[in-house]
Design a protein around this motif. Structure first.
Motif, PDB file in Angstrom:
ATOM      1  N   THR A   1       0.920  -1.223  -0.009  1.00 15.22           N
ATOM      2  CA  THR A   1      -0.457   0.058  -0.288  1.00 15.22           C
ATOM      3  C   THR A   1       0.956   1.016   0.033  1.00 15.22           C
ATOM      4  OG1 THR A   1      -0.232  -0.004   2.234  1.00 15.22           O
ATOM      5  CG2 THR A   1      -2.014  -1.534   0.856  1.00 15.22           C
ATOM      6  N   LEU A   2       2.140   1.074  -0.084  1.00 15.25           N
ATOM      7  CA  LEU A   2       2.958   2.585   0.049  1.00 15.25           C
ATOM      8  C   LEU A   2       3.967   2.670  -1.196  1.00 15.25           C
ATOM      9  CD1 LEU A   2       4.549   4.325   1.390  1.00 15.25           C
ATOM     10  CD2 LEU A   2       6.406   2.661   2.116  1.00 15.25           C
ATOM     11  N   SER A   3       3.631   4.101  -2.337  1.00 15.31           N
ATOM     12  CA  SER A   3       3.736   3.870  -3.438  1.00 15.31           C
ATOM     13  C   SER A   3       4.636   5.013  -3.210  1.00 15.31           C
ATOM     14  CB  SER A   3       3.019   4.093  -4.596  1.00 15.31           C
ATOM     15  OG  SER A   3       1.898   4.381  -4.076  1.00 15.31           O
ATOM     16  N   GLY A   4       5.490   5.364  -4.413  1.00 17.94           N
ATOM     17  CA  GLY A   4       6.506   5.876  -4.735  1.00 17.94           C
ATOM     18  C   GLY A   4       7.247   6.776  -5.364  1.00 17.94           C
ATOM     19  N   GLU A   5       8.266   7.367  -5.503  1.00 21.25           N
ATOM     20  CA  GLU A   5       9.284   7.839  -6.627  1.00 21.25           C
ATOM     21  C   GLU A   5      10.257   8.723  -5.393  1.00 21.25           C
ATOM     22  OE1 GLU A   5       8.634  10.579 -10.242  1.00 21.25           O
ATOM     23  OE2 GLU A   5       7.728  11.981  -8.713  1.00 21.25           O
ATOM     24  N   ALA A   6      11.813   8.259  -6.301  1.00 20.95           N
ATOM     25  CA  ALA A   6      12.780   8.942  -5.862  1.00 20.95           C
ATOM     26  C   ALA A   6      13.216  10.197  -7.158  1.00 20.95           C
ATOM     27  CB  ALA A   6      14.028   8.304  -5.410  1.00 20.95           C
ATOM     28  N   PHE A   7      13.876  10.934  -6.866  1.00 24.50           N
ATOM     29  CA  PHE A   7      13.573  11.451  -8.283  1.00 24.50           C
ATOM     30  C   PHE A   7      14.593  12.430  -7.863  1.00 24.50           C
ATOM     31  CE2 PHE A   7      11.398  14.355  -5.937  1.00 24.50           C
ATOM     32  CZ  PHE A   7      12.103  15.969  -6.182  1.00 24.50           C
ATOM     33  N   PHE A   8      15.787  12.994  -9.586  1.00 25.90           N
ATOM     34  CA  PHE A   8      16.379  14.291  -8.987  1.00 25.90           C
ATOM     35  C   PHE A   8      16.261  15.029 -10.655  1.00 25.90           C
ATOM     36  CE2 PHE A   8      20.433  16.332 -11.794  1.00 25.90           C
ATOM     37  CZ  PHE A   8      20.920  16.263 -10.998  1.00 25.90           C
ATOM     38  N   SER A   9      16.186  16.578 -10.447  1.00 27.05           N
ATOM     39  CA  SER A   9      16.003  17.604 -11.103  1.00 27.05           C
ATOM     40  C   SER A   9      17.013  18.506 -11.196  1.00 27.05           C
ATOM     41  CB  SER A   9      14.588  18.226 -11.025  1.00 27.05           C
ATOM     42  OG  SER A   9      14.578  18.402 -10.089  1.00 27.05           O
ATOM     43  N   TRP A  10      17.240  19.616 -12.446  1.00 30.20           N
ATOM     44  CA  TRP A  10      18.115  20.081 -12.965  1.00 30.20           C
ATOM     45  C   TRP A  10      17.560  20.736 -13.559  1.00 30.20           C
ATOM     46  CZ3 TRP A  10      19.946  22.102 -17.499  1.00 30.20           C
ATOM     47  CH2 TRP A  10      20.828  23.153 -17.484  1.00 30.20           C
ATOM     48  N   SER A  11      17.116  22.884 -13.428  1.00 24.18           N
ATOM     49  CA  SER A  11      16.786  23.140 -13.678  1.00 24.18           C
ATOM     50  C   SER A  11      17.635  24.355 -14.104  1.00 24.18           C
ATOM     51  CB  SER A  11      14.689  24.030 -13.461  1.00 24.18           C
ATOM     52  OG  SER A  11      14.487  22.558 -12.989  1.00 24.18           O
ATOM     53  N   ASP A  12      17.123  25.256 -15.524  1.00 27.69           N
ATOM     54  CA  ASP A  12      17.645  26.430 -15.532  1.00 27.69           C
ATOM     55  C   ASP A  12      16.731  27.667 -15.963  1.00 27.69           C
ATOM     56  OD1 ASP A  12      18.845  28.831 -16.109  1.00 27.69           O
ATOM     57  OD2 ASP A  12      19.993  28.404 -17.880  1.00 27.69           O
ATOM     58  N   VAL A  13      15.975  28.098 -14.763  1.00 25.60           N
ATOM     59  CA  VAL A  13      15.301  29.009 -14.824  1.00 25.60           C
ATOM     60  C   VAL A  13      15.412  30.440 -14.681  1.00 25.60           C
ATOM     61  CG1 VAL A  13      12.625  29.349 -13.339  1.00 25.60           C
ATOM     62  CG2 VAL A  13      14.244  27.939 -13.016  1.00 25.60           C
ATOM     63  N   THR A  14      14.034  30.867 -16.008  1.00 28.69           N
ATOM     64  CA  THR A  14      14.187  32.356 -16.271  1.00 28.69           C
ATOM     65  C   THR A  14      12.641  32.567 -16.261  1.00 28.69           C
ATOM     66  OG1 THR A  14      15.815  31.782 -18.399  1.00 28.69           O
ATOM     67  CG2 THR A  14      14.544  33.862 -18.446  1.00 28.69           C
ATOM     68  N   PRO A  15      12.738  33.838 -14.876  1.00 25.58           N
ATOM     69  CA  PRO A  15      10.883  33.960 -15.372  1.00 25.58           C
ATOM     70  C   PRO A  15      11.271  35.687 -16.601  1.00 25.58           C
ATOM     71  CG  PRO A  15      12.581  34.274 -13.026  1.00 25.58           C
ATOM     72  CD  PRO A  15      13.598  33.872 -13.954  1.00 25.58           C
ATOM     73  N   VAL A  16      10.053  35.047 -16.734  1.00 25.35           N
ATOM     74  CA  VAL A  16       9.393  36.364 -17.766  1.00 25.35           C
ATOM     75  C   VAL A  16       8.416  37.488 -17.412  1.00 25.35           C
ATOM     76  CG1 VAL A  16      10.206  34.689 -19.247  1.00 25.35           C
ATOM     77  CG2 VAL A  16       7.714  34.632 -18.244  1.00 25.35           C
ATOM     78  N   ARG A  17       8.166  36.863 -15.866  1.00 28.14           N
ATOM     79  CA  ARG A  17       7.125  38.230 -15.892  1.00 28.14           C
ATOM     80  C   ARG A  17       6.663  38.330 -14.683  1.00 28.14           C
ATOM     81  NH1 ARG A  17       6.373  38.188 -20.292  1.00 28.14           N
ATOM     82  NH2 ARG A  17       4.049  37.904 -21.425  1.00 28.14           N
ATOM     83  N   THR A  18       6.509  39.423 -13.322  1.00 28.43           N
ATOM     84  CA  THR A  18       6.827  39.424 -11.772  1.00 28.43           C
ATOM     85  C   THR A  18       5.625  39.057 -11.844  1.00 28.43           C
ATOM     86  OG1 THR A  18       5.327  41.536 -12.185  1.00 28.43           O
ATOM     87  CG2 THR A  18       7.694  42.295 -12.489  1.00 28.43           C
ATOM     88  N   TYR A  19       5.862  38.270 -10.420  1.00 27.94           N
ATOM     89  CA  TYR A  19       5.387  37.690  -9.623  1.00 27.94           C
ATOM     90  C   TYR A  19       4.290  38.497  -8.830  1.00 27.94           C
ATOM     91  CZ  TYR A  19       9.186  34.232 -10.270  1.00 27.94           C
ATOM     92  OH  TYR A  19      10.295  32.814 -10.458  1.00 27.94           O
ATOM     93  N   PRO A  20       3.200  38.602  -8.721  1.00 25.61           N
ATOM     94  CA  PRO A  20       1.247  39.013  -8.546  1.00 25.61           C
ATOM     95  C   PRO A  20       2.302  39.144  -6.944  1.00 25.61           C
ATOM     96  CG  PRO A  20       0.706  37.256  -9.684  1.00 25.61           C
ATOM     97  CD  PRO A  20       1.947  37.622  -9.649  1.00 25.61           C
ATOM     98  N   PHE A  21       2.367  38.424  -5.987  1.00 28.85           N
ATOM     99  CA  PHE A  21       2.784  38.342  -4.277  1.00 28.85           C
ATOM    100  C   PHE A  21       3.828  39.850  -4.437  1.00 28.85           C
ATOM    101  CE2 PHE A  21       4.678  34.856  -6.094  1.00 28.85           C
ATOM    102  CZ  PHE A  21       6.100  34.611  -5.127  1.00 28.85           C
ATOM    103  N   MET A  22       4.777  40.020  -5.104  1.00 29.57           N
ATOM    104  CA  MET A  22       5.904  41.069  -4.997  1.00 29.57           C
ATOM    105  C   MET A  22       5.057  42.397  -5.335  1.00 29.57           C
ATOM    106  SD  MET A  22       8.800  38.744  -5.720  1.00 29.57           S
ATOM    107  CE  MET A  22      10.194  39.621  -4.823  1.00 29.57           C
TER     108      MET A  22
END
Length: 792
Positions: free
Chosen positions: A544-565
Motif C-alpha cells: 500500500t506504499l508507493s512513491g518515487e525518487a527523483f533528481f532534477s536540474w533546471s535553468d529557470v528564466t522568469p518572464v513576468r513579475t510575481y503578483p505576491f510582490m
C-alpha cells in the motif's frame, strides 16, 4: 440360491415401481411468459400445504414424491398462478405473467412487522453467515457471459438487411466471454483472486474476460452492494433496516428446513440508491439461502438484476451459483442501436475448501490479478459446463470476423487510452500534448510521439512539440521510459524539456493514475517561468506504499513579475536549481486490480497520506544556497449518512533556507469571477496572490446526494465546502512579499449533477471570501463556478 436371488431382485424392482407410481416425481422449468427467460427462485407450493420447492437459477425444479394434482407458483414481479399438473407428463414447461407494477405503495402497518423482526435477526447473525467473516476459504469459479440484442423472437422487418442482422442475432451471441479464477480468502479482510484462463469471442487477447466476474459481488453482506460501479444500500445493514420496507410473503419447507420468503423495497421517503428484490431466509441459522436484487436507477443507462444461491457446506453458508442480467437501454451508454443490449452472466463456484492452508504471504493489496495466458486454448480443460450449440456457433463466426478485421486493435486502443495514449501503428500519440490551455499560455497545440512495445519492447523513446499561442512560445522535449509491464507500478524515466514551468506549485505523488484535479489546476495557472530541465526518476510500490525518487536540474528564466510582490517592477534574475528527493503515498486500506488494462486502485474511504522530502540548491548571480522542503497531506472520507459523505483534507509545507522567491509556495488559489471548480485550492484567492515558505491548508467537504429514490432523471448532489489556510514567511525575508499569516477563509456551495451529457456531470455553485483578507468591494469576494466530474 440363484432362483431365490433372481426372484428377490424381481420383487424389489416391482415394489420400487409401485412406490414410484404412488409417489411420482415431477420435473419442469419456469419461464417469463413475455420474454421466455427463466425465472429463478420462484416459490412452488403443493396445494393445501406448505411443502414445496424453489426453482434454481435456470428456472428448473424437481418435486419429489408428488401425490397431489396441482401446484401454486409465486415470484416477485409476477402474478401468482395455480397449475393443474395431474396426468401431465414430466418435464413440464410453465410460465408466469409479469406484473406491470412491481412495487407496492403502502408502507404503514398496524403493530409490529414480522418481516422486520426477521431481518433484524438476519443482521444480528450476519457475521456467522457471511462467508468472508465465518471462515477462511479457497475455491475455483467459472464465469460465463453473453451479450445479445434484446429483440422479440416474433419481430420481423421489411428491411431485408436489418432482418438478416436480426436472424444472425437469434442464431449467435454478439459476444461470448469465459474465464476461470482461483479465489482465496483469509478472514476477515484478506482476498486474492487470480484469473488463470479466459477466452473472448472475436479476440485473440482475452483481456475482456475479466468482465463477467466484476458484474456483482461475491456475497451479499457488505453494507453497500456495488453493481456496475454504483454502490447501493444493502437491506441487510443498520441503515438498510431503516430505509427499506420488508414484507413476509410466505413460509416454505425445503428438504425439512423452513424458509421465510421476504420481499423488500425502498421506503417512500428514503434518500438512498435502492435495490428491490427478495430473500429466502433459512429459519434455523437466519442465513441467506437465495436472494434476488434489482437496480433500475432512472439516471443509469443500465438495468441490472442479480440472483445468488447459497449452499450449506460444513455448517457454513457459501455462494454456489451467481447470475446477472444486464440490460443496456436502447440509445444509451455505448449502445447506439434502437434495440436494448442484454448481457447474461453466471458464475459457478467449485472446489470449495473451508480449511485451506493460507499464509499471509499469499495476500497483498492486489485483490484481482490477470494471470491469463494469451493462448486461450486451455479454457477447454477448465470449462465447468460444455458449450451450447449457440455458443460454439458464436465462437466460430466471431473468431473468423475478428481475425479478418483485426479486432484486437480495439483492445489495444482501450489499454493505451487508459495510459493516456492513442495507438498509431507501432507508435503512441501522447494525449496530454495534443491540446491544452491555461491563463498564462492560452491555447496550446502540439504533438507527442513515443515508440510502442512492437519497436522497443518495455522501453519507450519519444518526444513532443507544442506551441503556446498567447505566450507566443515554442516548447519541446523528449526522453526514455522503462517499465517491466503495463500492470507494473515500477518505472524508470529520463527526460529533458524546454518548456514553461508553473510557479509556486506543490504536488503530491499519484503514480500513473489520471487525476482530474491535476488537469483542472492547470487551467488556472497565471504565472509561468521559462525553464530548461533535466529530470530522472524511479518509481515503484511496496504493498500500500508507493512513491518515487527523483533528481532534477533546471535553468529557470522568469518572464513576468510575481503578483505576491506588488512593489517589484521587473522579473527576478535567472537562476539554476537542483533538487533531489522522494515523494511517497500511503493508503493502508486501498485495494488494487491488476489487469491487462493496468494497475488501478479501487475506490476507498480509507485514509491517504502523502509525504515529500526534498533537498535542493539554488545558484544565482554567483551565490549558492541550500534549502530543504518538507510537504505532507492527509485525506479521509467518512460516511455520515446513507446519502452523505464528509471528506477532510489537511495539506502543509515548509521550505527552509530558500533565497529566491520563485521557489516558495504561491499557487494556493484559482480565482476568476467565473471559472471551473478546482478541488483542494481556494476558489476566491487569485493564483500567486500570496506566497509563503510555510503553510497549512484545511478543506471540509460535505456531500449529500438528493432524490436518489425519486422518479425522473433529476438527481442533484449538494456540496457544502469550507476552506481555511495560513501562510507565513520567516521575519528576515523582505516585507514586500504578501503572505496570509492572519488566516484566509472561504465557504461555498456547489449544486452538482444538475445536467449529465454522456459521462460528464455538470453543476454550478459559488464561494465567498471572508476574514482578515476580505476585499472591500463585495462582488470581488465571490467566485462563481462550473463543476465537472465523470460518472458512468
Amino acid at each position: 440360491m440363484y432362483q431365490l436371488i433372481k426372484h428377490g431382485l424381481f420383487l424389489i424392482i416391482f415394489l420400487l415401481g409401485v412406490a414410484e407410481t404412488g409417489n411420482s416425481q415431477i420435473q419442469g422449468a419456469l419461464t417469463d411468459a413475455e420474454t421466455g427467460s427463466p425465472i429463478p427462485f420462484a416459490n412452488i407450493v403443493f396445494e393445501k400445504n406448505k411443502a414445496g420447492t424453489i426453482t434454481d437459477l435456470n428456472g428448473k425444479f424437481t418435486i419429489h414424491n408428488f401425490s397431489g394434482d396441482s401446484i401454486q407458483i409465486s415470484s416477485l414481479g409476477y402474478h401468482t398462478a395455480a397449475f393443474q399438473i395431474s396426468n401431465v407428463p414430466s418435464p413440464v414447461h410453465l410460465q408466469l405473467k409479469p406484473k406491470t407494477i412491481e412495487l407496492k405503495g403502502v408502507d404503514v402497518f398496524p403493530g409490529e412487522n414480522p418481516a422486520f423482526i426477521m431481518m433484524q435477526k438476519v443482521l444480528e447473525n450476519s457475521s456467522e453467515n457471511n462467508p468472508d467473516l465465518a471462515s477462511n476459504y479457497s475455491c475455483i469459479v467459472y464465469h460465463k457471459m453473453t451479450f445479445s440484442l434484446d429483440i422479440s423472437d416474433t419481430l420481423n422487418t421489411p428491411d431485408s438487411t436489418e432482418q438478416k442482422f436480426i436472424d444472425i442475432n437469434r442464431r449467435n451471441h454478439l459476444l461470448l466471454m469465459e474465464s476461470v479464477s482461483e479465489k482465496a480468502h483469509k478472514a476477515p479482510d484478506k482476498t486474492s483472486e487470480k484469473i488463470i484462463s479466459g477466452r473472448v469471442s472475436g479476440f485473440k487477447d482475452p483481456a475482456l474476460a475479466i468482465l463477467p466476474g466484476l458484474i456483482q459481488p461475491f456475497g451479499f453482506y457488505a453494507p453497500e452492494i456495488e453493481l456496475m460501479g454504483i454502490k447501493h444500500l444493502n437491506p441487510i445493514s443498520k441503515s438498510g433496516l431503516k430505509n427499506y420496507l420488508f414484507l413476509l410473503e410466505d413460509t416454505l419447507t425445503e428438504k425439512g428446513d423452513s424458509l421465510f420468503y421476504i420481499t423488500y423495497q425502498p421506503r417512500k421517503n428514503s434518500n438512498i440508491k435502492p435495490l428491490t428484490g427478495s430473500f429466502h431466509i433459512h429459519k434455523k441459522t437466519w442465513g441467506i439461502r437465495y436472494l434476488k436484487a434489482k437496480s433500475a436507477l432512472t439516471t443509469s443507462p443500465y438495468i441490472i438484476d442479480i440472483s445468488q444461491s447459497y449452499d450449506r457446506i460444513e455448517s457454513h453458508w457459501f455462494p454456489s451459483e451467481l447470475k446477472s442480467h444486464l440490460l443496456i437501454k436502447p440509445g444509451q451508454g455505448f449502445n447506439s442501436l434502437p434495440y436494448g443490449m442484454a448481457g447474461n452472466a453466471k458464475s459457478i463456484v467449485t472446489a470449495i475448501n473451508l480449511n485451506p492452508d493460507l499464509s499471509d504471504r499469499k495476500f497483498s493489496n492486489i485483490i484481482l490479478e490477470d494471470k491469463m495466458p494469451r493462448d486461450t486454448g486451455n479454457i477447454r480443460n477448465l470449462r465447468y459446463e460444455p458449450l451450447t450449440a449457440k455458443d460454439s456457433s458464436t465462437y466460430h463466426l466471431l473468431d473468423s470476423i475478428g481475425k479478418a478485421n483485426n479486432l484486437d486493435n480495439i483492445i489495444r486502443l482501450q489499454k493505451e487510452l487508459i495510459r493516456g495514449y492513442i495507438p498509431a501503428g507501432k507508435f503512441l500519440i501522447d494525449l496530454k500534448h495534443l491540446i491544452g490551455y491555461n491563463q498564462f499560455e492560452g491555447l496550446k497545440l502540439g504533438l507527442g510521439l513515443w515508440t510502442g512495445p512492437e519497436i522497443t519492447n518495455n522501453f519507450s523513446l519519444g518526444g513532443y512539440y507544442t506551441r503556446s499561442f498567447k505566450a507566443e512560445m515554442n516548447n519541446y522535449g523528449g526522453g526514455i521510459k522503462w517499465s517491466p509491464s503495463q500492470q507494473s507500478r515500477t518505472q524508470i524515466e529520463f527526460a529533458f524539456n524546454h518548456d514553461m514551468h508553473s510557479t509556486g506549485v506543490f504536488n503530491f505523488y499519484h503514480g500513473n493514475v489520471l487525476q482530474l484535479d491535476q488537469q483542472l489546476k492547470e487551467l488556472s495557472v497565471a504565472i509561468k517561468d521559462r525553464e530548461e530541465r533535466f529530470y530522472a526518476s524511479a518509481e515503484t510500490s511496496l504493498g500500500t506504499l508507493s512513491g518515487e525518487a527523483f533528481f532534477s536540474w533546471s535553468d529557470v528564466t522568469p518572464v513576468r513579475t510575481y503578483p505576491f510582490m506588488p512593489d517589484i517592477n521587473l522579473p527576478v534574475s535567472p537562476l539554476e536549481t537542483m533538487e533531489t528527493g522522494i515523494r511517497l503515498r500511503w493508503a493502508p486500506q486501498e485495494k488494487l486490480t491488476s489487469t491487462a488494462f493496468g494497475l488501478l486502485p479501487e475506490p476507498t474511504d480509507g485514509p491517504k497520506i502523502w509525504v515529500n522530502i526534498i533537498k535542493g540548491t539554488e545558484k544565482q548571480t554567483g551565490s549558492k544556497n541550500n534549502f530543504t522542503k518538507l510537504e505532507g497531506q492527509l485525506e479521509k472520507t467518512y460516511r455520515t449518512g446513507s446519502a452523505a459523505r464528509t471528506t477532510l483534507r489537511v495539506s502543509a509545507g515548509i521550505i527552509d533556507g530558500w533565497s529566491n522567491p520563485g521557489n516558495i509556495y504561491s499557487y494556493f488559489g484559482t480565482f476568476e469571477p467565473v471559472s471551473v471548480e478546482v478541488p483542494g485550492l481556494f476558489a476566491t484567492m487569485a493564483p500567486n496572490e500570496f506566497a509563503a515558505d510555510r503553510f497549512l491548508m484545511t478543506t471540509f467537504n460535505h456531500r449529500i446526494a438528493l432524490r436518489q429514490n425519486h422518479p425522473g432523471n433529476f438527481k442533484p448532489e449538494i456540496n457544502f465546502m469550507t476552506k481555511a489556510g495560513w501562510g507565513s514567511l520567516e521575519s528576515n525575508y523582505p516585507s514586500t512579499i504578501n503572505s496570509f499569516e492572519k488566516g484566509f477563509y472561504e465557504s461555498g456551495i456547489i449544486f452538482d449533477n444538475l445536467l449529465k451529457v454522456l459521462f460528464i456531470k455538470y453543476g454550478i455553485g459559488a464561494h465567498y471570501r471572508y476574514g482578515p483578507y476580505q476585499k472591500s468591494t463585495g462582488i470581488k469576494n465571490w467566485s462563481f463556478r462550473v463543476a465537472l466530474s465523470f460518472s458512468l
